[in-house]
Design an enzyme around this catalytic site. Structure first.
Site: not given
Length: 333
Positions: A72, A49, A274, A130, A125
């Protein structure tokens, strides 16, 4: 795909981020123990990420140096002395893609994502889904460009997805969508021809295929089952992580996806990264997206879509029937 769609800074930026992000995520999963850190909201975050957000923060300086990036992740925890090992691991992976990467630069690139959701901004994102990524299942890198509260361009990188109705592209696809120009897909790694996506033409609610979130914390499972029964769909829901669901719907692989409010948090609202990238892909493929009340998504609301409870996406033909069933179930009079 028409060349004028590809020959833009938006497409150039998106393709670089999606391809680099896919390679980085694969490297991390192959070489690391995938240690998971929990953020303040208890959601998981991995080295991948953070690494993908660093890559995007670096590349946006090349393509859009004056445009904000709203993403994010941040380095608030990463800059602590006891996080040096995690930071070094992130730098190691980013350095394979960007040789000049070092700890200071990587932190700066990650925090490039702390921009303001103002008149013009990109939202990102780095890994949507995840938990899917950790299981070796579906995850997505998602980007959208928003101008004056309206999405103008979006991109989805889906490394594990074999796209419904477009299987010849192979596993691992990217979707680019531009306002008025449609939604297009190609291989994430190979230079294959671009194929235009269209939603399913199904108008029979009983034959409709419903996509569903795998994570029980992202929905009210009881309400979802009630809505499905009310609709009369003959198919079992298709469980899938991330905005891979949105890509599947845009390609005609399903007709319906809705996200109800989790029972433990009825005030829950979606974050812009999202929703915006995948929702726009569905719309450009001919579908329709609203909140649970049937209202358009207000992308001018900021990072949190506070004016829109839940999410409904359909092929358009079935939208009113789905929203009616949701109103009867979720918001009974």
């Amino acid at each position: 795909m028409k060349s004028d769609f590809l020959d833009t800074p938006e497409s150039g930026f998106a393709i670089e981020v999606l391809r680099a992000g896919s390679r980085l995520a694969s490297q991390v999963r192959a070489e690391s123990n995938l240690t998971v850190h929990c953020k303040e909201d208890n959601s998981p975050v991995t080295v991948a990420d953070m690494g993908i957000q660093a890559v995007a923060g670096k590349f946006i300086e090349k393509y859009f140096p004056a445009v904000a990036l709203v993403a994010e992740e941040n380095t608030a925890g990463l800059r602590k002395p006891d996080e040096n090992a995690r930071l070094e691991e992130i730098v190691r992976h980013v350095k394979r893609l960007i040789p000049e990467a070092d700890p200071a630069a990587v932190c700066t690139w990650i925090d490039r994502g702390g921009g303001e959701a103002g008149e013009l901004f990109w939202t990102l994102d780095p890994i949507d889904g995840t938990k899917g990524y950790l299981r070796g299942d579906q995850y997505v890198t998602a980007l959208a460009l928003i101008r004056k509260g309206r999405v103008e361009f979006s991109a989805l990188g889906c490394p594990e997805l074999l796209l419904a109705c477009h299987e010849k592209l192979g596993k691992g696809v990217m979707l680019l969508s531009s306002r008025g120009k449609g939604c297009w897909a190609s291989s994430l790694e190979a230079d294959t021809p671009w194929e235009k996506l269209s939603v399913s033409r199904c108008e029979d609610i009983k034959k409709a295929r419903i996509l569903d979130s795998c994570d029980p914390g992202h929905k009210n499972a009881e309400k979802n089952a009630m809505i499905k029964r009310l609709l009369g769909s003959h198919h079992d829901p298709i469980g899938m992580d991330s905005q891979a669901k949105h890509a599947t719907l845009a390609a005609g692989g399903a007709e319906i996806f809705f996200r109800t409010l989790p029972e433990h948090d009825l005030s829950c609202r979606e974050k812009i990264w999202d929703v915006a990238p995948g929702a726009f892909a569905i719309e450009e493929a001919g579908g329709r997206v609203t909140d649970l009340n049937g209202n358009p998504i207000d992308y001018a609301a900021g990072n949190i879509l506070k004016n829109n409870p839940g999410f409904v996406a359909t092929n358009g033909f079935l939208h009113e029937k789905v929203v009616a069933a949701i109103r009867e179930t979720v918001f009974p009079k």
